[in-house]
Each structure stands twice: as C-alpha cells, then as structure tokens.
Design an enzyme around this catalytic site. Structure first.
Site, PDB file in Angstrom:
ATOM      1  N   GLY A 156       1.045  -1.237   0.505  1.00  0.00           N
ATOM      2  CA  GLY A 156      -0.187   0.373  -0.220  1.00  0.00           C
ATOM      3  C   GLY A 156       0.870   1.757  -0.307  1.00  0.00           C
ATOM      4  NE  ARG A 157      -2.513   5.873   2.101  1.00  0.00           N
ATOM      5  CZ  ARG A 157      -2.993   5.244   2.231  1.00  0.00           C
ATOM      6  NH1 ARG A 157      -3.942   4.918   1.812  1.00  0.00           N
ATOM      7  NH2 ARG A 157      -3.673   4.761   3.537  1.00  0.00           N
ATOM      8  CB  ILE A 158       3.369   2.593   4.788  1.00  0.00           C
ATOM      9  CG1 ILE A 158       2.697   3.225   5.516  1.00  0.00           C
ATOM     10  CG2 ILE A 158       4.836   2.590   5.287  1.00  0.00           C
ATOM     11  CD1 ILE A 158       2.043   3.058   6.272  1.00  0.00           C
ATOM     12  CB  SER A 238       2.286  -4.081  10.163  1.00  0.00           C
ATOM     13  OG  SER A 238       2.790  -4.903  10.429  1.00  0.00           O
ATOM     14  NE  ARG A 239      -2.083  -1.234  14.704  1.00  0.00           N
ATOM     15  CZ  ARG A 239      -1.691  -0.540  14.396  1.00  0.00           C
ATOM     16  NH1 ARG A 239      -0.703  -0.105  13.577  1.00  0.00           N
ATOM     17  NH2 ARG A 239      -2.750   0.994  14.193  1.00  0.00           N
ATOM     18  CD  GLU A 268       2.017  -2.427  20.214  1.00  0.00           C
ATOM     19  OE1 GLU A 268       1.443  -0.931  20.770  1.00  0.00           O
ATOM     20  OE2 GLU A 268       2.076  -2.785  19.150  1.00  0.00           O
ATOM     21  CG  HIS A 286       3.092   2.072  18.416  1.00  0.00           C
ATOM     22  ND1 HIS A 286       1.960   1.012  18.259  1.00  0.00           N
ATOM     23  CD2 HIS A 286       2.889   2.165  16.659  1.00  0.00           C
ATOM     24  CE1 HIS A 286       1.418   0.805  17.418  1.00  0.00           C
ATOM     25  NE2 HIS A 286       1.700   1.728  16.176  1.00  0.00           N
ATOM     26  CB  ILE A 287       8.108   6.004  18.392  1.00  0.00           C
ATOM     27  CG1 ILE A 287       9.541   4.792  17.606  1.00  0.00           C
ATOM     28  CG2 ILE A 287       7.654   6.524  19.890  1.00  0.00           C
ATOM     29  CD1 ILE A 287      10.293   5.597  17.982  1.00  0.00           C
TER      30      ILE A 287
HETATM   31  C1  GLV Z   1      -0.628   3.535  13.833  1.00  0.00           C
HETATM   32  O1  GLV Z   1       0.262   2.721  14.271  1.00  0.00           O
HETATM   33  C2  GLV Z   1      -1.297   4.010  13.131  1.00  0.00           C
HETATM   34  O2  GLV Z   1      -2.046   2.903  12.568  1.00  0.00           O
HETATM   35  O3  GLV Z   1      -1.650   4.890  12.677  1.00  0.00           O
END
Ligand code: GLV
Length: 326
Positions: A156-158, A238-239, A268, A286-287
């Site tokens: 996707g975009r990222i 991602s997650r 988390e 998660h930054i």
């Molecule tokens: C961060 O993890 C987001 O989903 O924006």
C-alpha cells in the site's frame, strides 16, 4: 442551541483542539495515564462523538453504552481497535487517518532496517556502558544493505514508500500483496511481484506493511521463518500480532534469521521477555509515525472527521460511509 458533546481520550495538539472546541463541548482526558476501559465506558455514555487512540477499543459493548454516539474517530491509520461492522449496526461513523503518515512511517521502517543491519543499538550500548574495547577488525559485523533484496509484504502507500527509499540503495525490490500494482507503478518503483513464499526465500530484508486482519494474524510464524534466509532481517512497523512473537524469538535463538527490528508487539505495551533478552532485536516503542508534523496532522484529521459528521457532511476518511449510505 448547546453544542454536541465529545470525549477525546488525549489532549491532542492545539490545532486539533481548535477544531474540536469550535464544534463540540469537549471533555478531554488529560491524565498522563491512559484512560481505563471503565472510565472510557463511563465517560462516552452521553457523548455524540468520540476521538480516540489505537489503544482504545470501540466495540459492541462500548457502542451499546453510548446510544447518542454518531462518530468514532481514531487518531491512527490502523483501525483494528474499531469494530467497523458494529459501528455500522449502531449507525456510528467510524473514521481513521490515512495518507498523512505514510512517508514518516516509511522513514522509520528504513531507520529500523539500517539500524538492525548495522547493529547500531548494540554499538550505542557499548559506548554508554564503557564496554567498547577499542577498534577491532571483526567487531559488530553486520549485513550490507546496498544492492541487497528487499521484500515488502503489503504494498500500500507505506510499502511503496519503502520501495522508493530502496531505489537509492540500488536494492532489488520484491513485493507481495493481494493485488498486483499497475504496470506504471511497477516500473516507477522497480518492484517485482513475488509469491509470499518466494519473497520469504529470496529477501535479505523483509518489511511488513499489512493491516491486522484475521488473515494476517501470525502471517509470520514458524513456517515463514523456515523459509527465510539465515542472513535475513525482519522489520515490523505494521501491527504486532502479524508476527508470532514466540516463533520469532525461537527463530532468532536457532539462528534461522539474522535479526529483527520491531516497532509493534503482540501484546502492547508488553514485550516478550525472550525478545528483551536478545541483542539481535531492536525494540522501538510504536513510534513509526511519531514526528511533530505527522502526529499533528493525524490529530487534525481525526478532529476534522468528527466535526464533519456532526455537520452532516460525509467525513473525508470514513470507513463505513457506503454501508451507512452517506
Ligand atoms: C499507528 O500505528 C497507526 O495505525 O496510525
């Protein structure tokens, strides 16, 4: 006429507060501790709008307790914290913040990739603890990045942003996704589609950019590690639950891969002790989207989404606009 009421689970930033304060009578959760589930359920009960973070779950229980709620706006692009079908059933518009954090997140995935390959965090620890014995030929030997193969899971975009960065390092880029990109995108990004197993087997770096869905939970598990190169590095922005953390710790222990760099975790804010104990893992809190500009844009976007619903407009980033006939 009195303004509609909103619960906002963080003070956010002035630019977002300005939008919210104009439209709503807002209750901000300002305590340094995260809002507890009990407080969230209590405080959302009489509200028309909720602006929340990815750490707050908007589910059937919450929706049933908030009969006036019309919008749930999460300040995140990932929305696995929101039960969208339940929102639709309760006629609540669910929104998220896509598009504004892509480059910042891709930058951070790249940061992790470079840092794990070149063992930067291990080196930093030596310097701080005064344990560097001085230069030596075989110290902290890492893996090269230049000219290697990058496997991007989720294009996707990222994911595409990461592919753009890889071009500067003359990397071969493989991607895997449910759908293949248009030929012009493929040409622009110099990216080849690969079957999932093929990508795992050929990549020197594997970076994850899929949303958390039932089908992506534990996508990277023991079977996946078996297919990777022993010299491969795994990067996850991602997650957390996309990676089976126990399987990752075992794969590192058995030297099935060379290292990992994580920004997200299965449970988390807990991180498995087995990973904390390892030097071949970088652990970030998660930054990936955490820059001043980007987090401000995300908060403004969430506030704008919430305000749009209350003004009777289709919010720009609704997840269930069609289902609700907006
Ligand atoms: C961060 O993890 C987001 O989903 O924006």
């Amino acid at each position: 006429m009195s303004k509609p009421k909103a619960l906002v689970t963080r003070p956010l930033f002035p630019a977002a507060r300005a939008i919210l304060d104009q439209h709503f009578n807002v209750e901000y959760w300002t305590s340094p501790e995260r809002i507890s589930r009990a407080e969230l359920l209590k405080r959302v009960a009489e509200k028309d709008a909720l602006v929340c973070l990815l750490t707050e779950k908007v589910d059937e229980e919450l929706l049933a307790l908030a009969p006036k709620l019309r919008v749930a706006a999460t300040v995140s692009v990932g929305y696995d914290n929101i039960d969208v079908p339940a929102c639709t059933r309760h006629k609540v518009v669910a929104t998220h913040t896509p598009g504004v954090l892509d480059e910042t997140t891709a930058d951070f995935a790249w940061t992790l990739l470079m840092a794990v390959a070149r063992r930067l965090v291990e080196g930093d620890a030596w310097m701080r603890t005064g344990t560097w014995p001085g230069w030596d030929l075989d110290q902290l030997l890492g893996g090269d990045v230049w000219g290697k193969t990058l496997g991007i899971v989720g294009f996707g975009r990222i994911g595409r942003g990461l592919a753009r960065r890889a071009q500067g390092f003359q990397m071969r880029v493989l991607y895997h996704d449910q759908v293949q990109v248009a030929p012009e995108v493929k040409r622009e990004l110099h990216a080849e589609f690969a079957a999932f197993d093929g990508l795992l087997g050929e990549s020197d770096f594997i970076s994850l950019h899929v949303p958390l869905l039932p089908e992506t939970r534990h996508l990277i598990s023991t079977a996946a590690f078996e297919k990777m190169k022993r010299t491969a590095y795994l990067i996850n922005t991602s997650r957390g639950p996309v990676v089976d953390e126990a399987a990752l710790a075992a794969a590192l222990e058995q030297k099935k891969i060379a290292g990992a760099a994580l920004d997200v975790y299965e449970h988390e804010p807990k991180v498995s002790a087995a990973l904390i104990a390892r030097k071949d893992v970088i652990l970030a809190p998660h930054i990936a989207s955490a820059t001043v500009d980007t987090r401000t844009k995300m908060a403004v976007m969430a506030a704008t989404n919430a305000a749009a619903v209350l003004e009777g407009r289709r919010p720009p980033n609704a997840l269930n606009a069609d289902a609700l006939g907006l």
